[in-house]
Design a protein around this motif. Structure first.
Motif: not given
Ligand SMILES: [Zn+2]
Length: 758
Positions: A59, A61, A272
């Motif tokens: 991920c 992010t 997410e």
């Molecule tokens: Zn994440």
């Protein structure tokens, strides 16, 4: 959570079912609040300080947030402040679970409408079943009903979160039309994580966001970096709404079809959406390779964790921040472990997400969205969707065209008849009554009667009326309007320098094969090879990978006995990066645009006219124009008497391509030249004499010109450099009178008598 908090939770955990010492708990919570506030103020959410890359990172992010704060430093402080306020509110909610009722917690199930934008070259490979499998995973994971929750270690079972969030596929579009919540877009565009991600923008070949106050948007696509699985923006950023939602790699979505182990249990989306509702990674806001026990996820019932875990760790696993069994919670959805390893949110995380939904202005409206409810269908409602003809905004050399409109029967009953109405340039309406048998919610293409059209630029309005012979109950979705050009006819040669304000130039046409008419080429006055204007193909603002925009010549009448057909033009082009490139192709048609044949194709290093890589909107300098030629002789000359030339710009995520000073010319040689193999003309001459050969001058070795008394006045020889097929003999400085031109060939000598006049 951090170490000291974990001790107080451990204390609670070891008194299961016991009467809680409320006074003690209250004090502990107040202390925790103060502690968390301190961490928040001193950079708890300091993504920006941690940019070290780790591989693989399932991920991204964190790094996307990093970049956002770097690009918008002022928004960082506002984000931190919102998070501090959120944390206060969140802890009030957490208190409710200890018996202190407050009003700020969700008390019933909330269903979030989801729209899934599948953006792939072949989006059908992600089936409806695969999408549904992902929704099923979300509903199980967020309810704590996931079958693999049996794997939660006994020590963590007391904090297992069973939340109130559920998910549905959207049942109505933002325009209140029925939908299954799945959008498929055929496109080669990949996700470039961060602000302006092309996959989220139609101008970049992606799919535009649906109203984020009503829907949670998911883009299922390929990632530009194939090891990335997904990313989202957390709430409170003050980011443009068109960026909100999350991106999910197509091979890590759902549990069937393209989902590939070890990311085939739908946990990328579970993770997410955790971020979307303000969960941090379980180890905190730092990058996963940064060691820090002070870095927390601000959730009080997750063990303090130093870094991320990958793969399938063995239970129990301890680390520098939680040194004793049961250790860290690597099986939490907010860690980086394999899908099959993850199996829980904690109650603290569930509370945090639900509190986010009632706290952040961009999330609150989701609570009252009607996106899960299908719209009431009318009895008679035909929706105009898009123009099928004119296709690509252009019509080639025809006095008539057949309008075609794609429609959908949005009514509850079958559509048995409808009227197709067409108006060109807001003129008279031509109507065709069409019988059909279209079931509810089905789509078809209506074909109208032929309409006369003239060369030039036009607007077209197509609209439906009288579904099943009665008034349409929703007229607002009946009309589609667009523009198109019809090419004209011209005799060769034709030249075009784009100096006239009217564009496309008279007789010429423009178009493109994306659904964005804005992607058509334009006339620009800030770049030119000669004069002040040129034509621009915009590959900078429209990065529609694989889509082409075109400039079409008029239909050109060429002599049937033409000996050559050539296109000369000037081009300028730049690349944005060395590994992506646009293509310029020149095609021609001799059947009025039904088929095109390629006669020229250049891309990358052979197309660009500057070696400088340019990531901004490229404007060529004067010295960045290059002359070029496309020779159609072998295809066309002597075979066809009409020709359409198309300049086609194929988008490759590159930069702009410019054209100027286009010249399309034919040459028809004099019959005497073809008979004798050479021609000396004109005769008489004022001094500029041209010697032509056909088919070549390869046997010519020399030329000598004598005056009437035998003096040599001009000569050239071709012993070393072969003669051109066309040679200029300059007699302009000689006196009027008779001259003799001797042509020396390898096998003969020819003498021609010439009269010089003036
Ligand atoms: Zn994440």
């Amino acid at each position: 959570m951090n170490k000291s908090e974990y001790f107080s939770i451990s204390f609670l955990k070891y008194m299961p079912g016991a009467f809680l010492n409320l006074l003690f708990l209250n004090m502990a919570l107040i202390m925790r609040s103060l502690l968390l506030l301190c961490f928040s103020i001193f950079g708890y959410f300091s993504f920006a300080q941690n940019t070290t890359n780790v591989t693989p990172e399932r991920c991204i992010t964190g790094s996307v947030m990093d970049k956002f704060f770097k690009d918008h430093p002022l928004k960082k402080a506002a984000f931190d402040q919102r998070q501090i306020e959120f944390q206060k509110r969140y802890e009030l909610v957490r208190r409710q679970h200890r018996g202190f009722p407050v009003q700020q917690r969700i008390s019933t199930t909330i269903t979030i409408p989801v729209v899934v934008h599948i953006v792939l070259s072949d989006p059908s490979i992600v089936t409806d079943d695969q999408v549904q499998s992902q929704i099923d995973v979300l509903n199980a994971d967020y309810a704590g009903m996931n079958a693999d929750s049996v794997k939660i270690p006994a020590a963590f079972k007391p904090v297992f979160g069973k939340g109130q969030l559920r998910f549905c596929l959207a049942q109505r579009t933002p325009q209140n039309n029925p939908t299954n919540g799945i959008i498929r877009l055929s496109s080669n565009t990949t996700s470039v994580p961060g602000e302006g991600d092309p996959v989220k923008h139609a101008s970049q070949g992606g799919a535009d966001v649906w109203d984020v106050t009503k829907y949670l948007n998911i883009w299922v696509c390929k990632m530009s970096n194939s090891t990335d699985l997904g990313y989202t923006f957390m709430p409170g950023l003050g980011i443009d709404p068109s960026e909100l939602g999350f991106v999910n790699a197509y091979h890590a979505f759902g549990t069937t079809g393209t989902a590939t182990a070890p990311f085939n249990k739908g946990r990328t989306a579970t993770h997410e959406i955790g971020h979307y509702f303000n969960l941090q990674h379980i180890w905190g806001a730092n990058s996963c390779d940064v060691s820090s026990c002070a870095d927390s996820d601000n959730v009080d019932d997750t063990p303090n964790q130093d870094k991320c875990f990958f793969g399938i760790p063995a239970f129990p696993t301890t680390d520098a921040c939680t040194t004793v069994s049961p250790g860290v919670m690597f099986m939490n959805f907010m860690d980086y472990t394999d899908d099959a390893t993850m199996c829980l949110f904690t109650q603290g995380q569930a509370d945090r997400m639900e509190t986010a939904l009632t706290s952040f202005p961009e999330l609150i409206p989701l609570l009252s969205s009607d996106g899960c409810t299908p719209p009431a269908l009318y009895s008679n409602d035909a929706e105009a969707q898009k123009a099928i003809n004119p296709a690509n905004n252009i019509i080639y050399c025809s006095g008539t065209f057949i309008p075609q409109l794609q429609i959908r029967n949005i009514a509850s009953q079958p559509l048995n008849s409808v009227r197709l109405n067409v108006s060109i340039d807001n003129g008279a309406v031509t109507s065709s009554n069409i019988n059909l048998s279209l079931p509810s919610l089905a789509t078809t293409t209506l074909t109208g009667d032929a309409i006369n059209i003239t060369p030039g630029n036009h607007t077209i309005k197509m609209f439906t009326s009288l579904p099943n012979g009665v008034t349409d109950q929703r007229p607002e979705n009946d009309t589609v309007s667009t523009i198109f050009s019809v090419i004209g006819t011209s005799a060769a040669p034709i030249t075009e320098g784009f100096e006239n304000n009217s564009f496309p130039p008279a007789g010429w046409g423009i178009g493109n094969n994306s659904d964005l008419v804005e992607y058509n080429p334009t006339r620009v006055a800030n770049a030119a090879h000669s004069g002040t204007a040129s034509l621009k193909f915009d590959n900078h603002n429209y990065q529609l990978f694989g889509k082409y925009a075109l400039l079409s010549s008029p239909k050109i009448n060429i002599p049937i006995n033409a000996d050559s057909v050539k296109i000369t033009f000037w081009r300028a082009a730049a690349q944005a990066t060395s590994n992506v490139a646009d293509t310029l192709q020149i095609l021609f048609s001799v059947d009025c645009g039904q088929t095109f044949i390629s006669a020229y194709k250049k891309g990358g290093a052979s197309l660009r006219t500057t070696e400088t890589l340019t990531t901004s909107d490229y404007i060529p300098a004067a010295n960045e124009w290059v002359a070029d030629t496309a020779d159609l002789t072998s295809y066309v000359a002597g075979k066809y008497d009409n020709l359409i030339v198309q300049f086609r710009n194929i988008n490759g995520f590159g930069n702009n391509v410019y054209l100027d000073d286009i010249n399309i010319k034919t040459i028809t040689l004099p019959p005497v030249l073809k008979d004798k193999g050479y021609l000396l003309a004109p005769n008489p001459t004022a001094g500029n004499l041209i010697l032509q050969h056909y088919p070549t001058a390869s046997m010519l070795k020399g030329i000598a010109v004598y005056n009437s008394i035998g003096q040599l006045v001009w000569k050239d020889d071709y012993g070393k450099t072969p003669a051109m097929t066309s040679i200029h003999i300059n007699l302009s400085n000689t006196a009027p009178g008779i001259y003799f031109v001797r042509l020396l060939y390898t096998n003969k000598v020819i003498t021609e008598k010439i009269l010089k006049i003036n």
